[in-house]
Write an enzyme that holds these catalytic residues in place. Structure first.
Site, PDB file in Angstrom:
ATOM      1  N   THR A 143       0.912  -1.016   0.063  1.00 38.72           N
ATOM      2  CA  THR A 143      -0.077  -0.044   0.042  1.00 38.72           C
ATOM      3  C   THR A 143       0.857   1.323   0.012  1.00 38.72           C
ATOM      4  O   THR A 143       0.803   2.066   0.912  1.00 38.72           O
ATOM      5  CB  THR A 143      -0.975  -0.112   1.293  1.00 38.72           C
ATOM      6  OG1 THR A 143      -0.058  -0.022   2.518  1.00 38.72           O
ATOM      7  CG2 THR A 143      -2.030  -1.102   1.239  1.00 38.72           C
ATOM      8  N   ASP A 213      -9.363  19.855   3.652  1.00 45.24           N
ATOM      9  CA  ASP A 213      -8.349  20.970   4.234  1.00 45.24           C
ATOM     10  C   ASP A 213      -7.875  20.759   5.763  1.00 45.24           C
ATOM     11  O   ASP A 213      -8.605  21.560   6.560  1.00 45.24           O
ATOM     12  CB  ASP A 213      -9.528  22.211   4.265  1.00 45.24           C
ATOM     13  CG  ASP A 213      -8.268  23.644   4.460  1.00 45.24           C
ATOM     14  OD1 ASP A 213      -7.268  23.408   4.201  1.00 45.24           O
ATOM     15  OD2 ASP A 213      -8.808  24.733   4.667  1.00 45.24           O
ATOM     16  N   THR A 219      -3.558   7.695   8.999  1.00 51.55           N
ATOM     17  CA  THR A 219      -4.511   7.385   7.963  1.00 51.55           C
ATOM     18  C   THR A 219      -3.803   6.284   7.196  1.00 51.55           C
ATOM     19  O   THR A 219      -4.663   5.447   6.700  1.00 51.55           O
ATOM     20  CB  THR A 219      -4.843   8.350   6.841  1.00 51.55           C
ATOM     21  OG1 THR A 219      -3.861   9.231   6.448  1.00 51.55           O
ATOM     22  CG2 THR A 219      -5.893   9.650   7.939  1.00 51.55           C
ATOM     23  N   GLY A 220      -2.679   6.392   6.805  1.00 50.75           N
ATOM     24  CA  GLY A 220      -2.161   5.018   5.890  1.00 50.75           C
ATOM     25  C   GLY A 220      -1.990   3.944   6.698  1.00 50.75           C
ATOM     26  O   GLY A 220      -2.311   2.738   6.228  1.00 50.75           O
ATOM     27  N   ASP A 221      -1.692   3.994   8.022  1.00 51.96           N
ATOM     28  CA  ASP A 221      -1.846   2.724   9.165  1.00 51.96           C
ATOM     29  C   ASP A 221      -3.406   2.330   9.032  1.00 51.96           C
ATOM     30  O   ASP A 221      -3.484   0.877   9.223  1.00 51.96           O
ATOM     31  CB  ASP A 221      -1.218   3.155  10.406  1.00 51.96           C
ATOM     32  CG  ASP A 221       0.057   3.853  10.286  1.00 51.96           C
ATOM     33  OD1 ASP A 221       0.929   3.402   9.726  1.00 51.96           O
ATOM     34  OD2 ASP A 221       0.105   5.049  10.985  1.00 51.96           O
TER      35      ASP A 221
END
Length: 303
Positions: A143, A213, A219-221
């Protein structure tokens, strides 16, 4: 017996939700047992004005994992890896993976190759060849964000065709599933997410998401852990798994923003970074059954 047991090796913060703190709870909600090993241990994430903690090395990882092996606690359905900062630690992950595969040949390795973003490395650049030459060839699912996909594939991404070629290159290295989690492309005001399966060489799934904004950590985890869970339920359908994952994240970010500006949150002397921590525990039902708000499209590519 239905084995749903994840070994998660990534960063840990005492306060907040990134790394293992962002991944463990969602996986547990979705029915997985999670054993977490920390690659770094910090007081809080780096979005605050300061942080304290330690970077773990290969001997510390080996020592912890040897304890699991001695007690026959080394059978997992998945290995999930994220942020690592030590070269020796990252190399030891490859040894851990090979052992786990020897115990369970069906084990799925989900690798989030966390290296940097927006053209900049925020880990030592020496980690790149370890990912590219050792870990990515062993991974089943990866990912990367746009910067990481460019570094791993050697292809500069300006448009969707470039991104598709980068995914195809990464498939050739090893992974069956490649999801590029955030693409900021020329002449596009939206955030683009693209994913593909090795078995569908001329097709990819595409999502358009409104840019918020606001800036979030973890968030990636969260994405990698949710994708792991939904691909377990829909192993041959990247589109549905990504729809579930992105719908969950979209709703959680909306709840996080709502909390950050609420009167109850603002009346205390809490820094913005703390008010913007992901609202996971408070929104268990969203994780368990996300609303269908992010729909993807399948795109055919003609050579």
């Amino acid at each position: 017996m239905d084995l749903k047991r994840v070994l998660s090796i990534q960063s840990h913060v005492v306060s907040g939700y990134v790394g293992n703190k962002a991944a463990t709870f969602p996986l547990q909600v979705l029915g997985f047992d999670v054993d977490a090993i920390n690659s770094v241990q910090l007081s809080n994430h780096t979005g605050y004005k300061s942080h304290k903690g330690q970077i773990l090395n290969d001997s510390e990882l080996k020592n912890i994992f040897d304890g699991l092996k001695l007690n026959n606690l080394d059978r997992y359905s998945h290995l999930l890896t994220g942020y690592c900062r030590s070269e020796s630690f990252l190399l030891e992950i490859a040894s851990v993976l090979k052992h786990l595969k020897s115990i369970n040949q069906q084990l799925i390795y989900v690798c989030d190759p966390v290296m940097g973003d927006q053209g900049t490395f925020y880990v030592p650049q020496a980690l790149l060849p370890i990912y590219k030459d050792i870990l990515i060839p062993l991974a089943d699912i990866i990912t990367p964000n746009q910067f990481e996909a460019e570094q791993l594939s050697g292809i500069k991404i300006f448009n969707e065709r470039d991104a598709f070629m980068a995914m195809r290159m990464l498939h050739n290295i090893g992974p069956s599933i490649v999801i590029i989690t955030s693409l900021c492309l020329e002449n596009c005001s939206k955030l683009i997410i693209m994913g593909s399966m090795k078995g569908s060489p001329s097709e990819y799934v595409r999502f358009e998401i409104d840019k918020l904004d606001a800036f979030f950590h973890g968030t990636g985890d969260l994405f990698a852990s949710l994708l792991l869970a939904w691909l377990y339920k829909f192993p041959e359908n990247v589109k549905i798994a990504c729809e579930k994952t992105l719908s969950t994240i979209n709703m959680l970010l909306a709840k996080t923003i709502e909390h950050s500006i609420s009167p109850d949150s603002c009346k205390y002397e809490v820094p913005l970074s703390a008010r913007m921590e992901l609202r996971l525990v408070q929104n268990l039902t969203i994780i368990l059954d996300p609303p269908e708000i992010c729909k993807g499209e399948l795109v055919q590519v003609l050579d």
